[in-house]
Design an enzyme around this catalytic site. Structure first.
Site, PDB file in Angstrom:
ATOM      1  CB  THR A 147      -6.118   4.643 -12.691  1.00 35.47           C
ATOM      2  OG1 THR A 147      -6.161   3.238 -12.441  1.00 35.47           O
ATOM      3  CG2 THR A 147      -6.844   4.939 -13.990  1.00 35.47           C
ATOM      4  CD  GLN A 173      -2.342  -2.302  -9.109  1.00 31.66           C
ATOM      5  OE1 GLN A 173      -3.134  -1.689  -9.823  1.00 31.66           O
ATOM      6  NE2 GLN A 173      -2.179  -2.002  -7.825  1.00 31.66           N
ATOM      7  CG  HIS A 197      -5.426  -3.758  -7.988  1.00 27.92           C
ATOM      8  ND1 HIS A 197      -5.759  -3.564  -6.658  1.00 27.92           N
ATOM      9  CD2 HIS A 197      -5.813  -2.616  -8.632  1.00 27.92           C
ATOM     10  CE1 HIS A 197      -6.305  -2.366  -6.512  1.00 27.92           C
ATOM     11  NE2 HIS A 197      -6.340  -1.781  -7.688  1.00 27.92           N
ATOM     12  CG  ASN A 213      -8.061   0.316  -3.990  1.00 30.11           C
ATOM     13  OD1 ASN A 213      -8.033   0.353  -2.766  1.00 30.11           O
ATOM     14  ND2 ASN A 213      -7.161   0.909  -4.735  1.00 30.11           N
ATOM     15  CE1 TYR A 260     -11.805  -1.122  -9.828  1.00 34.08           C
ATOM     16  CE2 TYR A 260      -9.938  -0.792  -8.355  1.00 34.08           C
ATOM     17  CZ  TYR A 260     -10.923  -0.278  -9.188  1.00 34.08           C
ATOM     18  OH  TYR A 260     -11.027   1.082  -9.380  1.00 34.08           O
ATOM     19  CG  ASN A 314     -14.759   0.624  -6.634  1.00 39.54           C
ATOM     20  OD1 ASN A 314     -15.473   1.485  -7.124  1.00 39.54           O
ATOM     21  ND2 ASN A 314     -13.532   0.381  -7.079  1.00 39.54           N
ATOM     22  N   GLY A 327       1.913   7.447  -3.324  1.00 42.68           N
ATOM     23  CA  GLY A 327       1.175   7.602  -4.559  1.00 42.68           C
ATOM     24  C   GLY A 327       1.032   9.065  -4.924  1.00 42.68           C
TER      25      GLY A 327
END
Length: 367
Positions: A5, A80, A162, A165, A167, A222, A319
């Site tokens: 992001t 993604q 995705h 992480n 989500y 998260n 990344g």
């Protein structure tokens, strides 16, 4: 190149010329496969207001400019597809515009979000909203299908799901965020159902060779993380079922301390060696699947070469190194110096009104 992001689809949600420049630079720099930043499948109250989406014609046309340019540079690019689930706030403009509340598997708030929305005028004490349980998760699967169709129209080479992480798909997988008693919760099989149904839907649209999946079994980020026993049983099942679908690849994220949230004085993750724990599943399934094993998380080029050369992984995903090295692959091949520390103050927004700052203004290396 991993999904990252970068919050540069200004003004809101639609890819722009700066995004075209960013992805084209990485294609020209030798990326074997580019995975875009998280692309929202519907309007959501994220604290990344300039994250792009793929639910509208305007967004699809914006992404077409990106994919055309990447292909012209000789690259390949997957979108993604991303749903935040409970990592959102009801008072954010896009959530209000959606006409629906923040949702998740169960009405359990994600801890550790306090202050994430303060720069948008919300209280510093405000964290993520308490999610409303999804009455029928199939409605969100439909959103993934729409985004999958739009990704195809936009000229992508495939999509990455995705499910990492913290989500929405990860929230269904994890029994600390999913306490449902219906077909979508309880056992590893039921908690995996949502992610697997998304995968099946996208394979129907794209074909199995064009759908990848990202997973982060260690959790932490998260407010994710189960006991080690629950983690192993859940991800062993989830991975085996994804292999049965013959998806293009599974991108395994290693434990990263920098992504491990501290809650109530304790680190949240369940650290374990993901390659040692899940790699054998791929070996045992080799005769029945062409799914590739990718590894992501703190790799350096030497380690990546060793793991690929010893056939422990099929591909290495970087990344951080792609941020400050737009020509990372070329630099590695030519033995050029790498930039290991891009400007952290410009990761998610530029210091000036020019969105290129800290985004597309990193120079190529000296070869």
């Amino acid at each position: 190149m991993a999904a990252m992001t970068r919050n540069r689809s200004i003004p809101v949600n639609v890819p722009n010329d700066v995004n075209v420049e960013y992805y084209t630079q990485r294609a020209e720099g030798g990326a074997g496969l580019i995975v875009t930043e998280g692309v929202l499948v519907s309007p959501q109250g994220t604290n990344w207001p300039h994250a792009p989406g793929l639910w509208s014609k305007e967004q699809t046309e914006g992404w077409k400019k990106v994919t055309d340019s990447v292909h012209e540079a000789g690259g390949k690019i997957f979108a993604q597809l991303w749903h935040l689930g409970r990592i959102a706030h009801n008072d954010m403009p896009e959530q209000k515009k959606s006409g629906t509340p923040v949702s998740g598997p169960s009405p359990l708030v994600a801890r550790g979000g306090e202050g994430h929305y303060a720069r948008f005028g919300l209280s510093k004490e405000d964290g993520h909203s308490i999610p409303v349980p999804l009455e029928d998760p199939r409605t969100v699967i439909e959103e993934f299908k729409v985004a999958g169709v739009n990704a195809k129209e936009a000229g992508f080479d495939g999509v990455e799901i995705h499910s990492a992480n913290g989500y929405l798909i990860n929230q269904f997988l994890d029994n600390t965020s999913n306490q449902r008693t219906d077909e979508w919760g309880g056992s590893p099989e039921n908690r995996s159902r949502f992610g697997l149904e998304v995968a099946k839907a996208l394979v129907d649209i794209w074909g199995s060779g064009h759908v990848g999946v990202k997973i982060s079994p260690c959790g932490g980020y998260n407010d994710m993380g189960m006991t080690l026993g629950d983690t192993l049983s859940t991800y062993n099942y989830y991975i085996k079922e994804l292999l049965a679908l013959n998806v293009a690849y599974i991108n395994l994220m290693r434990y990263r301390e920098t992504l491990d949230t501290e809650i109530d004085g304790k680190k949240r993750a369940t650290p374990h060696d993901v390659l040692e724990s899940y790699g054998p599943i791929f070996e045992h399934a080799e005769a029945r699947t062409t799914t590739k094993l990718f590894l992501n998380g703190g790799l350096n080029p030497a380690e990546a070469n060793e793991l690929i050369g010893s056939e422990k992984i099929d591909g290495a995903v970087f990344g951080w190194l792609w941020i400050g090295n737009p020509d990372l692959q070329t630099r590695i091949e030519k033995g050029a110096e790498l930039m290991f520390m891009p400007d952290p103050t410009q990761l998610f927004q530029s210091k000036t009104d020019d969105p290129r700052g800290g985004y597309t203004d990193y120079p190529k290396g000296a070869y």
